[in-house]
Design a protein around this motif. Sequence first.
Motif, PDB file in Angstrom:
ATOM      1  N   ALA A   1     106.716 -65.944 -93.149  1.00 27.67           N
ATOM      2  CA  ALA A   1     107.921 -65.244 -93.592  1.00 27.67           C
ATOM      3  C   ALA A   1     107.618 -63.970 -94.379  1.00 27.67           C
ATOM      4  N   VAL A   2     106.512 -63.941 -95.130  1.00 25.94           N
ATOM      5  CA  VAL A   2     106.308 -62.826 -96.059  1.00 25.94           C
ATOM      6  C   VAL A   2     105.102 -61.942 -95.770  1.00 25.94           C
ATOM      7  N   ALA A   3     104.153 -62.386 -94.954  1.00 27.67           N
ATOM      8  CA  ALA A   3     102.916 -61.614 -94.774  1.00 27.67           C
ATOM      9  C   ALA A   3     103.180 -60.216 -94.215  1.00 27.67           C
ATOM     10  N   GLY A   4     104.072 -60.109 -93.237  1.00 29.48           N
ATOM     11  CA  GLY A   4     104.373 -58.798 -92.650  1.00 29.48           C
ATOM     12  C   GLY A   4     105.001 -57.841 -93.648  1.00 29.48           C
ATOM     13  N   PRO A   5     106.081 -58.262 -94.332  1.00 26.41           N
ATOM     14  CA  PRO A   5     106.680 -57.392 -95.347  1.00 26.41           C
ATOM     15  C   PRO A   5     105.697 -57.018 -96.459  1.00 26.41           C
ATOM     16  N   VAL A   6     104.841 -57.955 -96.852  1.00 24.54           N
ATOM     17  CA  VAL A   6     103.854 -57.669 -97.895  1.00 24.54           C
ATOM     18  C   VAL A   6     102.934 -56.529 -97.442  1.00 24.54           C
ATOM     19  N   TYR A   7     102.391 -56.650 -96.236  1.00 29.75           N
ATOM     20  CA  TYR A   7     101.488 -55.616 -95.733  1.00 29.75           C
ATOM     21  C   TYR A   7     102.215 -54.271 -95.640  1.00 29.75           C
ATOM     22  N   GLY A   8     103.464 -54.296 -95.152  1.00 33.55           N
ATOM     23  CA  GLY A   8     104.213 -53.048 -95.019  1.00 33.55           C
ATOM     24  C   GLY A   8     104.414 -52.353 -96.356  1.00 33.55           C
TER      25      GLY A   8
ATOM     26  N   LEU B   1      99.512 -47.563-100.623  1.00 30.18           N
ATOM     27  CA  LEU B   1      98.099 -47.177-100.514  1.00 30.18           C
ATOM     28  C   LEU B   1      97.827 -46.161 -99.405  1.00 30.18           C
ATOM     29  N   ARG B   2      98.630 -46.205 -98.325  1.00 30.37           N
ATOM     30  CA  ARG B   2      98.450 -45.297 -97.183  1.00 30.37           C
ATOM     31  C   ARG B   2      97.056 -45.409 -96.570  1.00 30.37           C
ATOM     32  N   ASP B   3      96.461 -46.579 -96.694  1.00 25.68           N
ATOM     33  CA  ASP B   3      95.123 -46.824 -96.148  1.00 25.68           C
ATOM     34  C   ASP B   3      95.143 -48.216 -95.536  1.00 25.68           C
ATOM     35  N   PRO B   4      95.123 -48.324 -94.203  1.00 26.32           N
ATOM     36  CA  PRO B   4      95.243 -49.635 -93.550  1.00 26.32           C
ATOM     37  C   PRO B   4      94.189 -50.649 -93.997  1.00 26.32           C
ATOM     38  N   ALA B   5      92.928 -50.217 -94.101  1.00 30.99           N
ATOM     39  CA  ALA B   5      91.870 -51.160 -94.463  1.00 30.99           C
ATOM     40  C   ALA B   5      92.087 -51.714 -95.869  1.00 30.99           C
ATOM     41  N   GLN B   6      92.355 -50.829 -96.827  1.00 30.34           N
ATOM     42  CA  GLN B   6      92.609 -51.293 -98.183  1.00 30.34           C
ATOM     43  C   GLN B   6      93.891 -52.112 -98.249  1.00 30.34           C
ATOM     44  N   SER B   7      94.881 -51.751 -97.469  1.00 25.27           N
ATOM     45  CA  SER B   7      96.150 -52.481 -97.473  1.00 25.27           C
ATOM     46  C   SER B   7      95.960 -53.900 -96.962  1.00 25.27           C
ATOM     47  N   GLU B   8      95.116 -54.072 -95.946  1.00 27.87           N
ATOM     48  CA  GLU B   8      94.821 -55.409 -95.441  1.00 27.87           C
ATOM     49  C   GLU B   8      94.172 -56.252 -96.532  1.00 27.87           C
TER      50      GLU B   8
ATOM     51  N   ILE C   1      93.504 -58.271 -90.553  1.00 24.37           N
ATOM     52  CA  ILE C   1      94.571 -59.243 -90.338  1.00 24.37           C
ATOM     53  C   ILE C   1      95.920 -58.603 -90.081  1.00 24.37           C
ATOM     54  N   ALA C   2      96.104 -57.352 -90.493  1.00 29.19           N
ATOM     55  CA  ALA C   2      97.455 -56.817 -90.549  1.00 29.19           C
ATOM     56  C   ALA C   2      98.186 -56.817 -89.204  1.00 29.19           C
ATOM     57  N   PRO C   3      97.557 -56.354 -88.092  1.00 25.32           N
ATOM     58  CA  PRO C   3      98.326 -56.306 -86.858  1.00 25.32           C
ATOM     59  C   PRO C   3      98.822 -57.688 -86.422  1.00 25.32           C
ATOM     60  N   ARG C   4      97.978 -58.719 -86.599  1.00 26.31           N
ATOM     61  CA  ARG C   4      98.396 -60.054 -86.179  1.00 26.31           C
ATOM     62  C   ARG C   4      99.459 -60.599 -87.117  1.00 26.31           C
TER      63      ARG C   4
END
Length: 201
Positions: A45-52, A58-65, A6-9
């Motif tokens: 409003a918050v999903a992008g900042p949360v993921y960032g 975590l420095r791991d995109p999959a776990q971060s998502e 989900i993160a890129p979208r």
Amino acid sequence: MGDHHIAPRSTGRARAGGAHGPDLSGTVARVADGDQEAFATLYDAVAGPVYGLVLKVLRDPAQSEEVAQEVMVEVWRTATRYRRDQGSVMTWVMTMAHRRAVDRVRSEQAATDRELRTARRESTPAYDQVSEEVTVRLESEQVRRCLRSLTDLQRQAVTLAYYQGYTYREVAASLSVPLGTVKTRLRDGLIRLRDCMGVNA
């Protein structure tokens, strides 16, 4: 659930200046009343900042998502607990995201340590180790179980909108159903999730 990305979208849809957009405290109050469209506004409003923030920890995109998804579910579940006098909505959400990210780091380290101890002993893990592992995974498993309790249509709509970051119109196009039907599915599905998790509004 782990192979949804989900993160890129979601980061693309969320505005970095979200705090200067809608009145988020009012939005959270409506979310606490079960307003699904208010949750969509809050999500934007918050999903992008949360993921960032989670990714920085975590420095791991999959776990971060995955953790970012869990944070958004927790925001929905705990909206009734937000208090305006204790800080801004963004601060509340980002504190929640940071806590979950740190918890994930600790649980991953704990899992690694347990594996090493188990390998050395070559024995069955002690009861308290098993209990700890179950506790760490309980909430995530509960979310998955509750998602399975939805109808197929509700689950598809919720997954696309809140786990993959689709807009309502994109969900409608993906499922080939009217926009109004998508909104109804999402509202009913999220309310059913809240009920399944035993959250009192």
